[in-house]
Design an enzyme around this catalytic site. Structure first.
Site, PDB file in Angstrom:
ATOM      1  N   HIS A 161      46.911  67.865  66.496  1.00 47.09           N
ATOM      2  CA  HIS A 161      45.371  66.580  66.294  1.00 47.09           C
ATOM      3  C   HIS A 161      46.747  65.155  67.644  1.00 47.09           C
ATOM      4  O   HIS A 161      45.839  64.485  68.260  1.00 47.09           O
ATOM      5  CB  HIS A 161      46.076  66.104  65.495  1.00 47.09           C
ATOM      6  N   LYS A 189      39.259  74.394  48.925  1.00 46.35           N
ATOM      7  CA  LYS A 189      40.086  75.013  50.055  1.00 46.35           C
ATOM      8  C   LYS A 189      40.783  74.796  49.145  1.00 46.35           C
ATOM      9  O   LYS A 189      41.633  73.588  47.442  1.00 46.35           O
ATOM     10  CB  LYS A 189      40.141  74.034  51.437  1.00 46.35           C
ATOM     11  N   ARG A 241      39.777  73.362  72.157  1.00 49.41           N
ATOM     12  CA  ARG A 241      41.074  73.813  72.119  1.00 49.41           C
ATOM     13  C   ARG A 241      41.130  74.816  72.802  1.00 49.41           C
ATOM     14  O   ARG A 241      41.101  75.174  74.781  1.00 49.41           O
ATOM     15  CB  ARG A 241      41.986  74.546  71.393  1.00 49.41           C
ATOM     16  N   SER A 275      46.843  74.330  62.336  1.00 47.78           N
ATOM     17  CA  SER A 275      47.409  74.468  61.061  1.00 47.78           C
ATOM     18  C   SER A 275      47.288  75.030  60.344  1.00 47.78           C
ATOM     19  O   SER A 275      48.212  76.069  60.011  1.00 47.78           O
ATOM     20  CB  SER A 275      46.432  73.092  60.038  1.00 47.78           C
TER      21      SER A 275
HETATM   22  O1  PNS Z   1      39.888  70.069  61.024  1.00 48.46           O
HETATM   23  P1  PNS Z   1      39.130  71.001  60.354  1.00 48.46           P
HETATM   24  O2  PNS Z   1      38.980  72.166  59.514  1.00 48.46           O
HETATM   25  O3  PNS Z   1      38.278  71.423  61.706  1.00 48.46           O
HETATM   26  O4  PNS Z   1      37.741  69.780  60.178  1.00 48.46           O
HETATM   27  C1  PNS Z   1      36.568  70.296  59.212  1.00 48.46           C
HETATM   28  C2  PNS Z   1      35.963  69.222  59.557  1.00 48.46           C
HETATM   29  C3  PNS Z   1      36.507  68.319  58.502  1.00 48.46           C
HETATM   30  C4  PNS Z   1      35.549  68.043  60.298  1.00 48.46           C
HETATM   31  C5  PNS Z   1      34.548  69.088  59.167  1.00 48.46           C
HETATM   32  O5  PNS Z   1      34.363  70.884  57.989  1.00 48.46           O
HETATM   33  C6  PNS Z   1      33.823  67.945  57.920  1.00 48.46           C
HETATM   34  O6  PNS Z   1      33.018  67.443  58.807  1.00 48.46           O
HETATM   35  N1  PNS Z   1      33.128  68.388  56.449  1.00 48.46           N
HETATM   36  C7  PNS Z   1      32.923  67.668  55.898  1.00 48.46           C
HETATM   37  C8  PNS Z   1      31.738  67.914  55.241  1.00 48.46           C
HETATM   38  C9  PNS Z   1      31.278  67.671  56.579  1.00 48.46           C
HETATM   39  O7  PNS Z   1      30.103  66.982  57.317  1.00 48.46           O
HETATM   40  N2  PNS Z   1      30.220  69.034  56.903  1.00 48.46           N
HETATM   41  C10 PNS Z   1      29.126  69.403  57.456  1.00 48.46           C
HETATM   42  C11 PNS Z   1      29.714  69.383  59.072  1.00 48.46           C
HETATM   43  S1  PNS Z   1      28.198  69.249  60.137  1.00 48.46           S
END
Ligand code: PNS
Length: 163
Positions: free
Chosen positions: A17, A41, A94, A132
């Site tokens: 990150h 979660k 990645r 993570s």
């Molecule tokens: O670090 P991560 O868990 O890969 O991040 C994922 C994240 C937080 C970017 C994604 O789950 C997200 O945007 N969640 C918020 C809900 C949302 O907007 N969902 C639709 C995405 S198109």
């Protein structure tokens, strides 16, 4: 003012990150590191703990004049980015395996907020396997994760394991 949102779970922040934050800093005036509050979660760190950890680490991150701020959000990333008047959403890639998921998210976010562009940055090779969840698994099972997460994060993970 070019503001970007870098959304994620950050449970916890890894050096991967940080690599993405460093790479994106020269591209924007401000980056909001946005920690998702996801009630579905069961995280290792609370949202408050994750934000505090990131705030503790940021002062030593080379920012090239870019303001780095930390915030948390619930709900849609696209809504949060719009409220923040961001022009971009930053995500790190990645390996090829990330692409499909990231593509779907970027297209959905574009549909929700056509004015906000997703900017993908390629993480350094040395962090291409760092996530993570892998860090938590390896650390919980007694493996070494030194160099893959900031030292403060490792110390806080150790504290968590003791409790
Ligand atoms: O670090 P991560 O868990 O890969 O991040 C994922 C994240 C937080 C970017 C994604 O789950 C997200 O945007 N969640 C918020 C809900 C949302 O907007 N969902 C639709 C995405 S198109």
């Amino acid at each position: 003012m070019r503001r970007a949102v870098f959304p994620g779970s950050f449970d916890p922040l890894t050096n991967g990150h940080l690599d993405i934050i460093k790479r994106s800093a020269p591209l924007f005036d401000e980056i909001v590191i946005a920690v998702l509050n996801n009630p579905d979660k069961k995280p290792m760190f609370t949202v408050e703990e994750r934000c505090a950890l990131i705030r503790e680490i940021l002062p030593v991150v080379p920012n090239g004049g870019c303001r780095l701020v930390v915030d948390s959000f619930s709900g849609l990333t696209a809504d949060f980015a719009r409220k923040k008047e961001a022009t971009a959403i930053v995500r790190g890639i990645r390996a090829v395996a990330d692409y499909e998921y990231e593509l779907r998210m970027a297209l959905m976010n574009r549909r929700l907020e056509p004015e906000i562009e997703t900017v993908f940055l390629i993480a350094a090779e040395e962090f291409s396997y760092v996530s993570s969840s892998l860090m938590k698994q390896v650390f919980t099972l007694g493996g070494r994760i030194e160099g893959l997460v900031p030292a403060i994060v490792e110390a806080k993970m150790r504290e968590k394991l003791k409790n």
